[in-house]
Design an enzyme around this catalytic site. Sequence first.
Site, PDB file in Angstrom:
ATOM      1  N   ASP A 194       0.867  -1.183   0.000  1.00 16.06           N
ATOM      2  CA  ASP A 194       0.000   0.000   0.000  1.00 16.06           C
ATOM      3  C   ASP A 194       0.897   1.224   0.000  1.00 16.06           C
ATOM      4  O   ASP A 194       2.123   1.098  -0.015  1.00 16.06           O
ATOM      5  CB  ASP A 194      -0.970  -0.017   1.204  1.00 16.06           C
ATOM      6  CG  ASP A 194      -2.305   0.605   0.838  1.00 16.06           C
ATOM      7  OD1 ASP A 194      -2.318   1.772   0.399  1.00 16.06           O
ATOM      8  OD2 ASP A 194      -3.344  -0.065   0.974  1.00 16.06           O
ATOM      9  N   HIS A 267      -2.986   3.208  -4.696  1.00 11.26           N
ATOM     10  CA  HIS A 267      -2.325   2.800  -3.447  1.00 11.26           C
ATOM     11  C   HIS A 267      -0.897   2.313  -3.725  1.00 11.26           C
ATOM     12  O   HIS A 267      -0.454   1.302  -3.190  1.00 11.26           O
ATOM     13  CB  HIS A 267      -3.145   1.720  -2.729  1.00 11.26           C
ATOM     14  CG  HIS A 267      -4.372   2.275  -2.044  1.00 11.26           C
ATOM     15  ND1 HIS A 267      -4.303   3.177  -1.018  1.00 11.26           N
ATOM     16  CD2 HIS A 267      -5.695   2.066  -2.277  1.00 11.26           C
ATOM     17  CE1 HIS A 267      -5.543   3.492  -0.624  1.00 11.26           C
ATOM     18  NE2 HIS A 267      -6.397   2.843  -1.370  1.00 11.26           N
ATOM     19  N   ASP A 329      -8.773  -0.613  -5.867  1.00  9.92           N
ATOM     20  CA  ASP A 329      -9.647   0.347  -5.178  1.00  9.92           C
ATOM     21  C   ASP A 329      -9.049   1.757  -5.164  1.00  9.92           C
ATOM     22  O   ASP A 329      -7.857   1.936  -5.373  1.00  9.92           O
ATOM     23  CB  ASP A 329      -9.896  -0.108  -3.729  1.00  9.92           C
ATOM     24  CG  ASP A 329      -8.606  -0.234  -2.937  1.00  9.92           C
ATOM     25  OD1 ASP A 329      -7.594  -0.676  -3.508  1.00  9.92           O
ATOM     26  OD2 ASP A 329      -8.597   0.116  -1.741  1.00  9.92           O
ATOM     27  N   GLU A 330      -9.909   2.709  -4.905  1.00 12.65           N
ATOM     28  CA  GLU A 330      -9.541   4.083  -4.575  1.00 12.65           C
ATOM     29  C   GLU A 330      -8.400   4.620  -5.448  1.00 12.65           C
ATOM     30  O   GLU A 330      -7.325   4.937  -4.950  1.00 12.65           O
ATOM     31  CB  GLU A 330      -9.160   4.155  -3.089  1.00 12.65           C
ATOM     32  CG  GLU A 330     -10.320   3.752  -2.187  1.00 12.65           C
ATOM     33  CD  GLU A 330     -10.006   3.827  -0.698  1.00 12.65           C
ATOM     34  OE1 GLU A 330     -10.864   4.246   0.063  1.00 12.65           O
ATOM     35  OE2 GLU A 330      -8.880   3.445  -0.295  1.00 12.65           O
ATOM     36  N   TYR A 421     -15.995  -4.500   8.466  1.00 16.39           N
ATOM     37  CA  TYR A 421     -14.779  -3.715   8.704  1.00 16.39           C
ATOM     38  C   TYR A 421     -14.465  -3.676  10.195  1.00 16.39           C
ATOM     39  O   TYR A 421     -15.046  -2.900  10.953  1.00 16.39           O
ATOM     40  CB  TYR A 421     -14.920  -2.319   8.086  1.00 16.39           C
ATOM     41  CG  TYR A 421     -14.402  -2.280   6.655  1.00 16.39           C
ATOM     42  CD1 TYR A 421     -14.729  -3.308   5.770  1.00 16.39           C
ATOM     43  CD2 TYR A 421     -13.576  -1.267   6.190  1.00 16.39           C
ATOM     44  CE1 TYR A 421     -14.243  -3.318   4.464  1.00 16.39           C
ATOM     45  CE2 TYR A 421     -13.087  -1.262   4.885  1.00 16.39           C
ATOM     46  CZ  TYR A 421     -13.427  -2.293   4.033  1.00 16.39           C
ATOM     47  OH  TYR A 421     -12.945  -2.299   2.756  1.00 16.39           O
ATOM     48  N   PHE A 422     -13.505  -4.499  10.577  1.00 16.20           N
ATOM     49  CA  PHE A 422     -13.194  -4.637  11.998  1.00 16.20           C
ATOM     50  C   PHE A 422     -12.267  -3.524  12.492  1.00 16.20           C
ATOM     51  O   PHE A 422     -11.840  -3.536  13.645  1.00 16.20           O
ATOM     52  CB  PHE A 422     -12.593  -6.020  12.282  1.00 16.20           C
ATOM     53  CG  PHE A 422     -13.519  -7.173  11.945  1.00 16.20           C
ATOM     54  CD1 PHE A 422     -14.873  -6.965  11.714  1.00 16.20           C
ATOM     55  CD2 PHE A 422     -13.040  -8.470  11.870  1.00 16.20           C
ATOM     56  CE1 PHE A 422     -15.740  -8.014  11.408  1.00 16.20           C
ATOM     57  CE2 PHE A 422     -13.885  -9.532  11.578  1.00 16.20           C
ATOM     58  CZ  PHE A 422     -15.234  -9.303  11.336  1.00 16.20           C
ATOM     59  N   ASP A 423     -11.943  -2.566  11.594  1.00 14.26           N
ATOM     60  CA  ASP A 423     -11.223  -1.382  12.084  1.00 14.26           C
ATOM     61  C   ASP A 423     -12.208  -0.342  12.623  1.00 14.26           C
ATOM     62  O   ASP A 423     -11.784   0.689  13.146  1.00 14.26           O
ATOM     63  CB  ASP A 423     -10.314  -0.770  10.998  1.00 14.26           C
ATOM     64  CG  ASP A 423     -11.049  -0.400   9.720  1.00 14.26           C
ATOM     65  OD1 ASP A 423     -12.151  -0.922   9.463  1.00 14.26           O
ATOM     66  OD2 ASP A 423     -10.511   0.432   8.951  1.00 14.26           O
ATOM     67  N   TRP A 471      -8.012  -3.145   8.450  1.00  9.56           N
ATOM     68  CA  TRP A 471      -7.092  -2.097   7.991  1.00  9.56           C
ATOM     69  C   TRP A 471      -6.412  -1.546   9.230  1.00  9.56           C
ATOM     70  O   TRP A 471      -7.051  -1.373  10.269  1.00  9.56           O
ATOM     71  CB  TRP A 471      -7.866  -1.009   7.248  1.00  9.56           C
ATOM     72  CG  TRP A 471      -8.601  -1.572   6.066  1.00  9.56           C
ATOM     73  CD1 TRP A 471      -9.916  -1.888   6.008  1.00  9.56           C
ATOM     74  CD2 TRP A 471      -8.034  -1.940   4.807  1.00  9.56           C
ATOM     75  NE1 TRP A 471     -10.214  -2.427   4.774  1.00  9.56           N
ATOM     76  CE2 TRP A 471      -9.078  -2.462   4.017  1.00  9.56           C
ATOM     77  CE3 TRP A 471      -6.747  -1.879   4.261  1.00  9.56           C
ATOM     78  CZ2 TRP A 471      -8.877  -2.919   2.717  1.00  9.56           C
ATOM     79  CZ3 TRP A 471      -6.551  -2.326   2.970  1.00  9.56           C
ATOM     80  CH2 TRP A 471      -7.604  -2.839   2.213  1.00  9.56           C
ATOM     81  N   GLU A 473      -4.346   1.340   9.931  1.00  5.74           N
ATOM     82  CA  GLU A 473      -3.827   2.706  10.141  1.00  5.74           C
ATOM     83  C   GLU A 473      -3.664   3.006  11.626  1.00  5.74           C
ATOM     84  O   GLU A 473      -2.689   3.627  12.053  1.00  5.74           O
ATOM     85  CB  GLU A 473      -4.790   3.740   9.549  1.00  5.74           C
ATOM     86  CG  GLU A 473      -4.788   3.834   8.040  1.00  5.74           C
ATOM     87  CD  GLU A 473      -5.816   2.938   7.383  1.00  5.74           C
ATOM     88  OE1 GLU A 473      -6.211   1.910   7.996  1.00  5.74           O
ATOM     89  OE2 GLU A 473      -6.229   3.234   6.249  1.00  5.74           O
TER      90      GLU A 473
END
Length: 765
Positions: A194, A267, A329-330, A421-423, A471, A473
């Site tokens: 990433d 990314h 993605d993105e 989404y477990f973040d 994710w 971060e």
Amino acid sequence: MVSRTLKVFFGIILLFFSCKSKEIPTEIPNIIPKPSSIKTNNAVFTLDENTGMSFDTQFTISANFLKQFLKVGGGIDLKSGTTIAFLEDTSLPSEGYRLHISKEQIQIKASTDQGAFYAVQSLRQLLPVSFENKTSSSKTIKIPCVTITDSPNFKYRGMHLDVSRHMYSVDFIKKYIDAIAMLKMNTFHWHLTDDQGWRIEIEAYPKLNTISSFRDETLIGHYNDQPHQFDGKKYGGYYTKNDIKAIVSYAQQRFVTIIPEIEMPGHSQAVIASYPELGCNGSNVKVPTKWGIFDEIYCTKEETFNFLEVILDEVLVLFPSEYIHIGGDETPKVRWENCEHCQKRIADEGLKNVHELQNYFISRMEKYLNTKGRQIIGWDEILEGGLAPNATVMSWRGRSGAVEAAKSGHNVVLTPTSNCYFDYYQSDNEDEPLAIGGYLPLEKVYHYNPIPEELTSEEAKYVMGAQGNLWTEYIPTEAKVEYMVFPRMVAMSEVVWSEPTQKDYNDFTKRLEQFNKRLTALNINYANHLYDIEGNMIVENGNAYYNLETLMKDKIIRFTLDESIPNINSEVYTTKIPIEKSKTIKAVVFDAKTQLGKPFEQYINFHKALGAKITLDKTPHKAYAGSGAEGLINGISGSNSRYGDKEWLGFEGEDLEIIIKLNKETEINTISTRFYEGKGQWIYKPKRIQFQLFDTNGNALTEAAPIYFQNNNSTSKNTFKAAIAFKALKAKTIKINVESFGLIPKGKQGAGHKAWTFIDEIFVN
Ligand code: ACM
Ligand code: ZN
């Protein structure tokens, strides 16, 4: 799989191992994920040092796993013999099994080693927890006699882990894979590259490891906390080929397929930091030190494709998976719009625009991987500009990508932010550790059904399964990975394994309470919200009450109304608490003697609209419907830092009209409400809001003066207040109009999409 028949001879000697105890297990064992069928028969099998095991070579992995587990966990070294027998049964589905435990024998039947491995995982959950941390000292273990027939509901049962934003040790990756396997999941989606770091050794391009694998420093705190601050510490590293070989082999021994993800075309700023010639404008950029979406993406010049093919060649040697994840993605297209190579590519290939260029990019990589016998999987943006012919779509922005792909005959994996989404935050307790935002409690994961309702049963066959994503971060440590993933991954295992008809959240939480002991023994830092308290406002005949509940019905709630923290002597909650003025309720869950949960606290702000009738002209988005329209006037504010709790209502880009009809004409002096803003999550405060009052006959008492939002309306980091004062007007009806922000501006996350609006309590005083 080699198919041979194992002959098991039942000898008289078996009687020797039979039930030696009068203990009769009465409960259905607590197995997660819930098997298709469990029958108990009031007896026990006794496992001891004389127990023998036999298996055909096709069951080598599962049988050895069991042997090792018993030996390492409890010092029980299985002999050769037939008391535990692995038997082939080709009538069983490939990942299914039948585990039959009688007083005399443990019989594991499966058509594959993988099926038998899952039988062993169920058997493991029938053994004492002390086996998990190698502390079992008893050499005689009683196992309840059961017959379990079981097979998975979905063939793709995945967990994802981002190791770019933060990375974790090889041992930890193995521990993660162990947990995946224990829960009968079969796929580890390893997000290896990433913007913030390249994490796989590549020999052909050494700068990927000397430069792209490191960033100078890392953002401190949340991205939304401005101005940004940094820790000043170089961060990075990568997994060597030897690390990866060891991990892949470890996963194979647990029937976990690792799907590597090599992100393209977006990314990829970490790569462009080392090889600027692969970007569109050749400019020098650094490995980013903060989160977000970056404009520097791979240029579509020939050089990029050559580069990526060489990298993929090295990746394919390490990873034998059928699927290779290519990201997709993105991907902002601003560089492509302004690049002569990319514009030439568009012209030469007869493409309409940069969106079709994205399709060209992905299709070209697909073609390459297909020639190597592999399939691509990509995030749902790969639908942009047309879908590559054989691609599988991983749908994360809701389920619409999955619906579109399945309807056009493509396989899909569901991993929508709303349920996977477990973040996201898992409770609305204010002491949750920093997360990216959102709100995804265990129950919402548990109730997820991966089959989109828009699909016919024929189309639903393209749904391979679902996956939990992490994710990282905001997840610098292994302990925090575990905290975010457990127990939501445990719920996800049941989403993908168990028949919907077998699912029951109360039953799940009872099993989880036991399973948590296993997680403790495994030294897994799970979050425990089983003893949290949930409060709800109830209005009956215009009177307000507050109701307290906890998941575990066999436990006791004690509460106070005097601001003190409840203790073992505080009043036991038995019935709803009348609310006739503002007050704070504090409560804690206890068993007979001990405090189990953390203190719960709710301030109820009694105001004039509590108990009124409220209508909205739009329905909140299904994923953010909170406690419904009534939640806007129930005296309870949403969280200051999260938008996903049940007090916030979310609308996807729509203007909104709210009508509140008070029970009687009432003197009104002020009205106020709040909006949430999380630009990274596409949530913006509205453009404007207006309040208007009407009397009993419907006559307007005020002009509809609009209030425009300024940054100085901010009440906390993420919330913006709108308030209006009146001169003691007697009103029956309040009308509130909210004009949404509109399209998200260029350069921001979600640019071009409609901004979401989130609103919480409307205070009327
Ligand atoms: C994603 O969350 N960008 C797939
Ligand atoms: Zn270009």
